[in-house]
Design a protein around this motif. Sequence first.
Motif, short mmCIF file in Angstrom:
data_model
loop_
_atom_site.label_atom_id
_atom_site.label_comp_id
_atom_site.label_asym_id
_atom_site.label_seq_id
_atom_site.Cartn_x
_atom_site.Cartn_y
_atom_site.Cartn_z
N LEU A 261 -19.91 61.51 8.78
CA LEU A 261 -18.57 61.05 9.26
C LEU A 261 -17.67 62.27 9.10
N GLN A 262 -17.76 62.70 7.89
CA GLN A 262 -16.56 63.73 7.42
C GLN A 262 -16.42 64.78 8.53
N LYS A 263 -17.58 65.19 8.84
CA LYS A 263 -17.96 66.33 9.67
C LYS A 263 -17.35 66.09 11.13
N THR A 264 -17.16 64.85 11.56
CA THR A 264 -16.69 64.63 12.85
C THR A 264 -15.16 65.14 13.07
N GLY A 265 -14.38 65.15 11.77
CA GLY A 265 -13.13 65.66 11.62
C GLY A 265 -12.31 64.34 11.97
N GLY A 266 -12.85 63.22 12.14
CA GLY A 266 -12.05 62.02 12.65
C GLY A 266 -12.15 60.86 11.51
N VAL A 267 -12.70 61.15 10.47
CA VAL A 267 -12.69 60.12 9.22
C VAL A 267 -12.25 60.88 7.97
N ASN A 268 -11.00 60.30 7.32
CA ASN A 268 -10.51 60.98 6.02
C ASN A 268 -11.02 59.92 5.21
N ILE A 269 -11.65 60.43 4.12
CA ILE A 269 -12.31 59.60 2.73
C ILE A 269 -11.59 60.10 1.65
N LEU A 270 -10.86 59.40 0.91
CA LEU A 270 -9.81 59.91 0.17
C LEU A 270 -10.42 59.54 -1.41
N PHE A 271 -10.17 60.44 -2.34
CA PHE A 271 -10.67 60.33 -3.76
C PHE A 271 -9.47 60.08 -4.53
N GLY A 272 -9.84 59.51 -5.79
CA GLY A 272 -8.89 59.67 -6.99
C GLY A 272 -8.23 58.29 -7.38
N SER A 273 -7.55 58.08 -8.39
CA SER A 273 -7.12 56.95 -8.72
C SER A 273 -6.05 56.22 -7.87
N ASP A 274 -5.46 57.31 -7.28
CA ASP A 274 -4.21 56.69 -6.05
C ASP A 274 -4.81 56.91 -4.76
N SER A 275 -6.16 56.93 -4.58
CA SER A 275 -6.64 57.03 -2.89
C SER A 275 -6.27 55.89 -2.30
N SER A 276 -6.10 54.73 -2.99
CA SER A 276 -5.70 53.30 -2.40
C SER A 276 -4.37 53.49 -1.65
N ASN A 277 -3.49 53.73 -2.53
CA ASN A 277 -2.10 53.92 -1.95
C ASN A 277 -2.06 55.07 -1.03
N MET A 278 -2.64 56.24 -1.29
CA MET A 278 -2.66 57.30 -0.06
C MET A 278 -3.28 56.56 1.32
N SER A 279 -4.42 55.91 1.12
CA SER A 279 -4.91 55.51 2.59
C SER A 279 -3.99 54.32 3.13
N LYS A 280 -3.36 53.71 2.45
CA LYS A 280 -2.32 52.85 3.13
C LYS A 280 -0.83 53.36 3.64
N ALA A 281 -0.76 54.72 3.04
CA ALA A 281 0.36 55.31 3.63
C ALA A 281 -0.10 56.13 4.91
N GLU A 282 -1.45 56.54 4.93
CA GLU A 282 -1.78 57.03 6.23
C GLU A 282 -1.84 55.99 7.35
N PHE A 283 -2.26 54.71 7.06
CA PHE A 283 -2.49 53.85 7.96
C PHE A 283 -0.75 53.19 8.58
N ALA A 284 0.01 53.05 7.45
CA ALA A 284 1.39 53.06 7.61
C ALA A 284 2.09 54.07 8.77
N SER A 285 1.51 55.10 8.33
CA SER A 285 2.27 56.25 9.25
C SER A 285 1.66 56.56 10.50
N GLN A 286 0.55 55.71 10.79
CA GLN A 286 -0.29 55.76 11.90
C GLN A 286 -0.89 57.21 12.25
N ASN A 287 -1.23 57.47 11.06
CA ASN A 287 -2.06 58.90 11.12
C ASN A 287 -3.70 58.53 11.19
N CYS A 288 -3.80 57.26 10.98
CA CYS A 288 -5.44 56.93 11.20
C CYS A 288 -5.42 55.47 11.75
N ALA A 289 -6.32 55.26 12.59
CA ALA A 289 -6.28 54.02 13.39
C ALA A 289 -6.92 52.80 12.78
N MET A 290 -7.74 53.05 11.97
CA MET A 290 -8.22 51.86 10.97
C MET A 290 -8.26 52.42 9.59
#
Length: 449
Positions: A261-290
């Motif tokens: 999935l990572q290699k497709t370039g269309g899935v962003n897997i985030l790491f670290g203690s702040d990864s949950s907030n980072m993923s929420k920000a990506e979704f809110a900014s419409q940088n990811c669809a899901m």
Amino acid sequence: MKKTLAMMTVLLLAGTLLSGCGKKAVEETAAVPADTQGTTQAETETVAAAADTGGEKVKIEFWYAWGDKIGETNEELARRFNESQDKIEVVASYQGSYDDVQSKTQAAFAAGEAPAITMNETASVGTFARSGISRDLTDLIARDGYDLNNFNTGLMTNSYVDGKLYALPYMRSTPLMFVNTDMLEAAGLDPKGPENWDELTHYAEVMAAQGKDALCFPIVNEWYFEAFLGQAGGTIFNKEENGFDFNNEAGESVLNYWRDLQKTGGVNILFGSDSSNMSKAEFASQNCAMLFASVADINYFLDVAKDNGFNCATAFLPGNKTFAIPTGGANLIITSNKSEEETNAAWEFMKWVLEDEQTIYASQNTGYVPVTNSAVESDAMKAFYAEKPQFKVAVDQLQYILARPISKQGPEVHKAIKDMVTEFLMDENVSAKEVLDKTEKQCLEILNE
């Protein structure tokens, strides 16, 4: 004359919680011991609930985790209970995260100052029961003829320890897939989202070709690996919890699939203690669809979507051989070192807070799933689901629950799993078999300590 507390709380029986979606459930739910399923009238004669206190209220502490909507809900429930009767005063007290409330309860218990009732994260129910902190509820259930059949069966899997009942489900969560339907439609994809792993790969490839991420999700714990592992036919612990079932074809398939999935370039897997907030920000900014996130975030994401001008739906996590879903959140326990008065007061509050009216309020205000069948089937929840169908998806998904481990080594094992996933996805030179072998060895050492 001695005063007694009324001890009979009636929970309405309802039909089956789920109508089903034509998908085979993972058979991981624990059986409910027969001796707690129902009792005769002779067995349920109510003893005195509290001693004579000279007219004074029985005062008990209720410790809870998390703030915001969750904290607001717990405080409000305590206030409503106190107003509903004049014999008990519940003092609700915020203690921080689940880890915080766990460690504080353990320390307070050792000092003889534990709260009478507290939230207990599901994976810690076994540890608290076996260490003597939580009280066996079996006699209280039998005394009052309390109906356990009204609880969702899957959510009861973390209530029993060694055949005895120590907890009841309260604020319980599952992971969900949140979907920006506008982004998917603009990309020419079905706005319902992918139903299985192959479809998720297709979505990722299509979105990547348009310079967008189809999906982002955080590796902040073991939750999503546990879900995908269950979908592939494996589990982290074996059923006996004396070994593991992840170092196999199922475990390899999950790790290799995520790397692909990572290699497709269309899935962003985030790491670290702040990864949950980072993923929420990506979704809110419409940088990811899901986005993969907790059901407890539903209200948050609906507000985010409204503020940012897009439509947000929810969907099951994509399945593979089957659908499978771990749960999270907390159960309620009563601590074991309390007086008869405090114990019975805590039991009265526990029963009250799990009645339909309170369960419905908590679910609608926090996003946590209703834990009883009658609450789900109530007119109030049916109307709510008609207005906000995003909440209903989480309830439908409950038929695929994976039982969570109750081993006291669970938290250490889960950390090792999270570290394994992080290592594998950040180092393309390491193979799935290598990290699985290493992690299983580490987990066996943890188990045998």
